[in-house]
Design a protein around this motif. Structure first.
Motif, mmCIF file in Angstrom:
data_model
loop_
_atom_site.group_PDB
_atom_site.id
_atom_site.type_symbol
_atom_site.label_atom_id
_atom_site.label_comp_id
_atom_site.label_asym_id
_atom_site.label_seq_id
_atom_site.Cartn_x
_atom_site.Cartn_y
_atom_site.Cartn_z
ATOM 1 N N PHE A 14 1.005 -0.702 -0.195
ATOM 2 C CA PHE A 14 0.114 0.023 -0.184
ATOM 3 C C PHE A 14 0.677 1.376 0.096
ATOM 4 C CE2 PHE A 14 -1.997 -3.341 1.839
ATOM 5 C CZ PHE A 14 -3.699 -3.323 1.266
ATOM 6 N N GLY A 15 2.430 0.787 -0.231
ATOM 7 C CA GLY A 15 2.584 2.104 -0.271
ATOM 8 C C GLY A 15 3.427 2.838 -1.286
ATOM 9 N N ALA A 16 3.210 2.428 -2.543
ATOM 10 C CA ALA A 16 3.250 3.329 -3.836
ATOM 11 C C ALA A 16 2.480 4.515 -4.489
ATOM 12 C CB ALA A 16 2.832 1.948 -4.995
ATOM 13 N N VAL A 17 2.396 5.239 -3.755
ATOM 14 C CA VAL A 17 2.023 6.567 -3.436
ATOM 15 C C VAL A 17 2.602 7.262 -2.603
ATOM 16 C CG1 VAL A 17 0.555 6.122 -1.403
ATOM 17 C CG2 VAL A 17 -0.367 7.961 -2.760
ATOM 18 N N SER A 18 2.916 8.545 -3.257
ATOM 19 C CA SER A 18 3.421 9.708 -2.568
ATOM 20 C C SER A 18 3.623 11.179 -2.820
ATOM 21 C CB SER A 18 5.167 9.117 -3.408
ATOM 22 O OG SER A 18 5.532 8.367 -2.397
ATOM 23 N N THR A 19 3.738 12.138 -2.325
ATOM 24 C CA THR A 19 3.084 13.420 -3.061
ATOM 25 C C THR A 19 4.315 14.114 -3.118
ATOM 26 O OG1 THR A 19 1.318 13.227 -1.768
ATOM 27 C CG2 THR A 19 1.729 15.206 -2.588
ATOM 28 N N THR A 20 4.848 14.571 -3.936
ATOM 29 C CA THR A 20 6.245 15.706 -3.677
ATOM 30 C C THR A 20 5.602 16.811 -4.884
ATOM 31 O OG1 THR A 20 8.499 16.192 -4.422
ATOM 32 C CG2 THR A 20 7.550 15.030 -5.433
ATOM 33 N N ASN A 21 6.742 17.665 -5.242
ATOM 34 C CA ASN A 21 6.534 18.496 -5.910
ATOM 35 C C ASN A 21 7.414 18.815 -7.058
ATOM 36 O OD1 ASN A 21 6.061 20.901 -4.352
ATOM 37 N ND2 ASN A 21 7.481 20.150 -3.082
ATOM 38 N N TRP A 22 7.235 18.732 -8.806
ATOM 39 C CA TRP A 22 7.567 18.747 -9.588
ATOM 40 C C TRP A 22 7.740 20.090 -10.317
ATOM 41 C CZ3 TRP A 22 9.123 13.654 -10.481
ATOM 42 C CH2 TRP A 22 8.138 12.611 -10.109
ATOM 43 N N SER A 23 8.433 20.621 -11.585
ATOM 44 C CA SER A 23 8.921 21.720 -11.765
ATOM 45 C C SER A 23 9.145 21.066 -13.584
ATOM 46 C CB SER A 23 9.536 23.015 -11.395
ATOM 47 O OG SER A 23 10.186 22.214 -10.759
ATOM 48 N N GLY A 24 9.023 21.836 -13.980
ATOM 49 C CA GLY A 24 9.069 22.226 -15.811
ATOM 50 C C GLY A 24 8.263 22.750 -16.322
ATOM 51 N N VAL A 25 8.294 22.046 -17.581
ATOM 52 C CA VAL A 25 7.173 23.483 -18.579
ATOM 53 C C VAL A 25 5.845 22.352 -18.924
ATOM 54 C CG1 VAL A 25 7.358 24.155 -20.822
ATOM 55 C CG2 VAL A 25 9.498 24.434 -20.037
ATOM 56 N N SER A 26 4.802 23.622 -19.061
ATOM 57 C CA SER A 26 3.465 22.529 -19.342
ATOM 58 C C SER A 26 4.210 22.414 -20.475
ATOM 59 C CB SER A 26 2.600 23.937 -19.105
ATOM 60 O OG SER A 26 2.021 24.354 -18.014
ATOM 61 N N LEU A 27 2.703 21.610 -20.492
ATOM 62 C CA LEU A 27 3.136 20.419 -22.257
ATOM 63 C C LEU A 27 2.068 21.514 -22.822
ATOM 64 C CD1 LEU A 27 3.257 17.735 -23.853
ATOM 65 C CD2 LEU A 27 1.124 16.821 -22.899
ATOM 66 N N CYS A 28 1.526 22.346 -22.821
ATOM 67 C CA CYS A 28 0.345 22.763 -23.656
ATOM 68 C C CYS A 28 1.354 24.106 -24.100
ATOM 69 C CB CYS A 28 -0.501 23.315 -22.998
ATOM 70 S SG CYS A 28 -0.348 24.710 -21.785
ATOM 71 N N THR A 29 2.127 24.589 -24.082
ATOM 72 C CA THR A 29 3.369 25.293 -24.273
ATOM 73 C C THR A 29 4.061 24.270 -25.248
ATOM 74 O OG1 THR A 29 4.084 26.370 -22.305
ATOM 75 C CG2 THR A 29 5.275 26.916 -23.841
ATOM 76 N N LEU A 30 4.515 23.158 -25.614
ATOM 77 C CA LEU A 30 5.322 22.795 -26.604
ATOM 78 C C LEU A 30 4.243 22.069 -27.461
ATOM 79 C CD1 LEU A 30 7.360 19.976 -24.336
ATOM 80 C CD2 LEU A 30 7.990 22.651 -24.905
ATOM 81 N N LEU A 31 3.123 22.019 -27.243
ATOM 82 C CA LEU A 31 2.249 21.279 -28.455
ATOM 83 C C LEU A 31 1.113 22.650 -29.643
ATOM 84 C CD1 LEU A 31 0.055 19.180 -26.239
ATOM 85 C CD2 LEU A 31 1.731 18.590 -28.092
ATOM 86 N N GLU A 32 1.200 23.955 -28.664
ATOM 87 C CA GLU A 32 0.666 25.125 -29.017
ATOM 88 C C GLU A 32 1.900 25.371 -29.676
ATOM 89 O OE1 GLU A 32 -0.101 27.978 -26.000
ATOM 90 O OE2 GLU A 32 -1.786 26.737 -25.150
ATOM 91 N N ARG A 33 3.217 25.795 -29.070
ATOM 92 C CA ARG A 33 4.132 25.990 -30.366
ATOM 93 C C ARG A 33 4.124 25.090 -31.980
ATOM 94 N NH1 ARG A 33 10.955 25.452 -28.845
ATOM 95 N NH2 ARG A 33 11.554 25.847 -31.154
ATOM 96 N N ALA A 34 3.826 23.803 -32.164
ATOM 97 C CA ALA A 34 3.890 22.754 -32.652
ATOM 98 C C ALA A 34 3.219 23.407 -33.882
ATOM 99 C CB ALA A 34 3.665 21.534 -31.414
ATOM 100 N N GLY A 35 1.490 23.943 -33.505
ATOM 101 C CA GLY A 35 0.394 24.145 -33.665
ATOM 102 C C GLY A 35 -0.539 22.655 -33.941
ATOM 103 N N LEU A 36 -1.014 22.447 -32.880
ATOM 104 C CA LEU A 36 -2.063 21.090 -33.608
ATOM 105 C C LEU A 36 -3.242 21.297 -34.185
ATOM 106 C CD1 LEU A 36 -2.950 20.244 -29.251
ATOM 107 C CD2 LEU A 36 -0.898 19.430 -31.041
ATOM 108 N N GLY A 37 -2.786 20.135 -35.164
ATOM 109 C CA GLY A 37 -4.220 20.185 -36.186
ATOM 110 C C GLY A 37 -5.394 19.588 -35.768
ATOM 111 N N SER A 38 -6.547 20.609 -36.377
ATOM 112 C CA SER A 38 -7.955 20.536 -35.920
ATOM 113 C C SER A 38 -8.882 19.322 -35.480
ATOM 114 C CB SER A 38 -9.075 21.482 -36.333
ATOM 115 O OG SER A 38 -8.781 20.867 -37.751
ATOM 116 N N ASP A 39 -8.015 18.138 -35.806
ATOM 117 C CA ASP A 39 -8.990 16.855 -36.011
ATOM 118 C C ASP A 39 -7.758 16.222 -34.409
ATOM 119 O OD1 ASP A 39 -6.607 17.005 -37.271
ATOM 120 O OD2 ASP A 39 -7.814 15.052 -38.536
ATOM 121 N N VAL A 40 -7.318 17.060 -34.068
ATOM 122 C CA VAL A 40 -6.180 15.815 -32.715
ATOM 123 C C VAL A 40 -7.089 15.444 -31.711
ATOM 124 C CG1 VAL A 40 -4.461 15.721 -30.645
ATOM 125 C CG2 VAL A 40 -4.189 16.905 -33.556
ATOM 126 N N VAL A 41 -7.116 14.402 -31.127
ATOM 127 C CA VAL A 41 -8.025 14.068 -29.875
ATOM 128 C C VAL A 41 -6.836 13.740 -29.222
ATOM 129 C CG1 VAL A 41 -9.736 12.954 -32.184
ATOM 130 C CG2 VAL A 41 -8.222 11.860 -31.256
#
Length: 351
Positions: A109-136
């Motif tokens: 029952f110990g495969a659970v933890s709480t901690t702080n993570w930092s980095g770049v929002s995934l949407c920042t990279l996806l917006e730079r790439a320019g998603l197609g309108s049909d991406v699901v």
């Protein structure tokens, strides 16, 4: 990680090793009482041998996009950074509490933890790439791969996210955990962190992101990390509502008057209620809820109980989230042993 390092972690009580190679290890019960799990004791789940990626590593962003590109680690570091505090749980946590015990890693029952993570929002990279309108969906691809008994050749770890989850600003490509660069065990140099989802969605050792116009059907989407109930298959996604008593601990000797403390969490909404019961009593009493570290972190609860006279007693906890989901007494057993959020008791001595 070598066996020597894994065993050293066990020897210093930093982690409870479930399997040494590749490393699968739980947060020790005594450390689960911390609102933020000590960095050295954040649980580890590895499916294959650890890949070692260099400082020149890049992540490819492509698929159904207008401008595919690769981004380096220095380029990631130069982008706006976002920090999230997340309770992350392995989908197989509590597998040993199921009857009969399913196949898979023997998680307690110990495969659970709480901690702080930092980095770049995934949407920042996806917006730079320019998603197609049909991406699901957006597919995260890891560098880790290896053989599986039920597949031909090596299988690479990859999981997809619905576009709404991928574009949420708190879904990040993380490069740091607890203020320090990721360790190899935790996915260095970069991994996904997907708040509210079981840990398999937070793909480690990230090498690629692919925009998809049709749902992904890879091995870890249709063969593993699925609920298989009597042949009916459904993918494992958001974490089910759950609670855990951290004090008193299992087997502890208690006075009749005891303070009960623990955590509750859910991927579907905030925690609305935690109830406690003793032995087989049909009466549940409400615990007081505290304030979580973030919207994605476990919620503390506490209550004063008077245990019945006798040699032993079992204290039960049951959580309900704001979406109306409540922990069941027993979950629907599934062949691979995922999502065990059944009500669990802690047995203690009394007197």
């Amino acid at each position: 990680m070598s066996d020597d390092v894994a065993l050293d972690a066990a020897g210093t009580d930093a982690l409870d090793v479930v399997r040494a190679e590749p490393l699968c290890a739980e947060t020790p019960a005594r450390l689960l009482s911390s609102s933020i799990t000590p960095a050295a004791s954040v649980y580890v789940r590895s499916n294959f041998a650890l890949p070692l990626l260099s400082a020149t590593h890049t992540i490819d962003i492509g698929g159904a996009v207008q401008s595919a590109f690769a981004i380096s680690l220095p380029e990631l570091a130069a982008l706006p950074q976002r920090q999230v505090t997340v309770t992350l749980e392995c989908a197989g946590n509590g597998r040993l509490g199921m009857d009969p015990v399913p196949t898979g890693e023997p998680w307690r029952f110990g495969a659970v933890s709480t901690t702080n993570w930092s980095g770049v929002s995934l949407c920042t990279l996806l917006e730079r790439a320019g998603l197609g309108s049909d991406v699901v969906e957006v597919l995260g691809v890891g560098a880790d791969a290896g053989p599986r008994d039920d597949a031909e050749g090596d299988v690479r770890f990859a999981r997809s996210l619905p576009i709404a989850d991928a574009m949420h600003p708190d879904t990040i490509v993380a490069t740091h955990m607890a203020g320090a660069p990721l360790s190899v065990d935790h996915g260095a140099p970069a991994r996904l962190i997907v708040p509210g989802w079981y840990g398999m969605a937070s793909v480690k050792w990230l090498v690629g992101l692919e925009a998809l116009t049709t749902p992904f059907g890879g091995y870890f989407q249709r063969m593993r990390y699925v609920y298989d109930v009597d042949g009916t298959i459904a993918p494992v996604r958001r974490a089910r509502v759950k609670s855990m008593i951290t004090s008193p601990t299992e087997g502890r000797q208690c006075a009749r008057a005891v303070t009960v403390q623990g955590w509750a969490w859910s991927g579907a909404g905030a925690i609305a209620r935690v109830e406690l019961a003793v032995n087989d009593a049909a009466i549940w009493m409400d615990a007081a809820l505290g304030t979580p570290e973030s919207a994605y972190a476990w919620t503390p609860f506490e209550a004063e109980l008077l245990l019945p006279e006798g040699a032993t007693a079992t204290i039960w906890s049951r959580a309900t989230d704001t979406a109306g989901n409540a922990q069941p007494e027993r979950i629907a057993w599934n062949r691979l042993g995922y999502g065990n959020n059944g009500v669990r008791g802690v047995a203690v001595g009394v007197g």
